[in-house]
Design a protein around this motif. Structure first.
Motif, PDB file in Angstrom:
ATOM      1  N   GLU A  27       1.008   8.333   4.528  1.00  0.00           N
ATOM      2  CA  GLU A  27      -0.099   8.229   3.576  1.00  0.00           C
ATOM      3  C   GLU A  27      -0.856   6.915   3.750  1.00  0.00           C
ATOM      4  OE1 GLU A  27      -0.736   8.306  -1.243  1.00  0.00           O
ATOM      5  OE2 GLU A  27       0.561   9.810  -0.302  1.00  0.00           O
ATOM      6  N   SER A  28      -0.131   5.833   4.013  1.00  0.00           N
ATOM      7  CA  SER A  28      -0.802   4.540   4.177  1.00  0.00           C
ATOM      8  C   SER A  28      -1.709   4.523   5.400  1.00  0.00           C
ATOM      9  CB  SER A  28       0.227   3.414   4.276  1.00  0.00           C
ATOM     10  OG  SER A  28       0.918   3.450   5.515  1.00  0.00           O
ATOM     11  N   ASP A  81       0.807  -1.227   0.000  1.00  0.00           N
ATOM     12  CA  ASP A  81       0.000   0.000   0.000  1.00  0.00           C
ATOM     13  C   ASP A  81       0.839   1.276   0.000  1.00  0.00           C
ATOM     14  OD1 ASP A  81       0.989  -0.295   2.555  1.00  0.00           O
ATOM     15  OD2 ASP A  81      -0.901   0.216   3.564  1.00  0.00           O
ATOM     16  N   TRP A  82       2.142   1.171  -0.170  1.00  0.00           N
ATOM     17  CA  TRP A  82       2.976   2.378  -0.219  1.00  0.00           C
ATOM     18  C   TRP A  82       2.810   3.092  -1.555  1.00  0.00           C
ATOM     19  CZ3 TRP A  82       8.409   0.922   2.163  1.00  0.00           C
ATOM     20  CH2 TRP A  82       8.276   0.886   3.572  1.00  0.00           C
ATOM     21  N   ASN A  83       2.687   4.403  -1.485  1.00  0.00           N
ATOM     22  CA  ASN A  83       2.591   5.238  -2.681  1.00  0.00           C
ATOM     23  C   ASN A  83       3.978   5.774  -3.024  1.00  0.00           C
ATOM     24  OD1 ASN A  83       2.040   7.061  -4.721  1.00  0.00           O
ATOM     25  ND2 ASN A  83       1.026   8.551  -3.394  1.00  0.00           N
ATOM     26  N   CYS A 129       4.597   5.893   4.836  1.00  0.00           N
ATOM     27  CA  CYS A 129       3.907   5.379   6.030  1.00  0.00           C
ATOM     28  C   CYS A 129       2.750   6.286   6.421  1.00  0.00           C
ATOM     29  CB  CYS A 129       4.894   5.261   7.193  1.00  0.00           C
ATOM     30  SG  CYS A 129       6.038   3.865   7.093  1.00  0.00           S
TER      31      CYS A 129
END
Length: 282
Positions: A210-211, A153-155, A208
């Motif tokens: 953002e997730s 899920d990291w952007n 982290c």
């Protein structure tokens, strides 16, 4: 607000084997000013270091500089963490010992005014950084243990967070960031002292946050910070190389720091003047 600074001496001793630990005059003067200004404007501050660092500060008579005390938690950094690749790992391991809310501050960063208006935010960093590929490359550039996997899920498009000044108001984020950074450092098999360190310290924090849906506030911008127009912050980081190469520039900077200590914190004048490497400036 409780702040901490850190000093992990293993990168120094790894580079200068057998040489007694010491700091440059400009680093020492900035460390003093940073701590004194934080105490005056924003609250308590502690130093988190190792045995060598603690003994060095004791030998200079600076133990009272940090009203929150000096702690040697960095003795516990695993030997598997390469101090040349992860030369700033000390601040991440220091953060592991300080619960939110807290401020993580570099010793070469000075905050000139109160930041109390920002303590309600879950995360605040000094500024965001664009993802220049030579500094923040694609994940394929990293050489890692085969068992390590980046979280799905990291952007990877999230701008990095410069952490010279970082406020953590969210405890879940602090714990997640530290766990992910330590996992990454332990899994690293490459030895590039730039891309691995800035990933663990700066890019990983943004991903982290953002997730976890934690908004990121920036105190400033990179352009404003180094424009000379703002008066809230001083970060010496980019100026150190110039001072190392130009003695006159170094002397002028140190003299300016000493004059500020004498003017604003006269009680520390005698203490600083007693340090051999600083005597010429006082």
């Amino acid at each position: 607000m409780q702040a901490f600074v850190s000093n992990w001496t293993r990168p120094y001793t790894a580079r200068w084997t057998g040489r007694p630990y010491e700091m440059a005059d400009y680093d020492l003067l900035t460390t003093v000013l940073s701590a004194l200004l934080w105490r005056r404007e924003n609250g308590s501050i502690r130093m988190i270091t190792d045995d060598i660092g603690a003994q060095y500060y004791r030998s200079l008579g600076l133990t009272e500089l940090w009203d929150g005390g000096i702690f040697t938690h960095l003795n516990c950094i695993p030997q598997t963490i390469d101090p040349c690749t992860f030369w700033a790992a000390g601040k991440l391991y220091a953060l592991a010992s300080v619960p939110a809310p807290c401020v993580m501050l570099d010793t070469d960063f000075i905050v000139w005014h109160s930041l109390a208006a920002h303590w309600s935010k879950p995360l605040a960093v000094i500024h965001r950084e664009a993802l220049h590929p030579d500094i923040y490359p694609d994940p394929s550039a990293f050489v890692l243990d085969a068992s390590y996997q980046f979280p799905a899920d990291w952007n990877w498009n999230a701008q990095a967070c410069n952490t010279a000044l970082t406020y953590f108001g969210d405890e879940t984020l602090r714990k997640t960031y530290i766990r992910q950074a330590m996992d990454f450092m332990q899994a690293t098999r490459g030895q590039d002292g730039l891309i691995y360190m800035v990933f663990a310290e700066q890019r990983l924090l943004a991903m982290c946050a953002e997730s976890l849906s934690v908004p990121i506030y920036a105190f400033s911008t990179e352009q404003d910070l180094f424009s000379g127009k703002q008066r809230d912050f001083t970060h010496v980081w980019g100026f150190k190389q110039a001072m190392q190469e130009q003695p006159m520039l170094r002397e002028a900077f140190c003299s300016k720091c000493a004059a500020r200590i004498q003017r604003d914190f006269p009680a520390y004048t005698k203490r600083c003047a007693a340090i051999p490497m600083l005597q010429q400036y006082f």
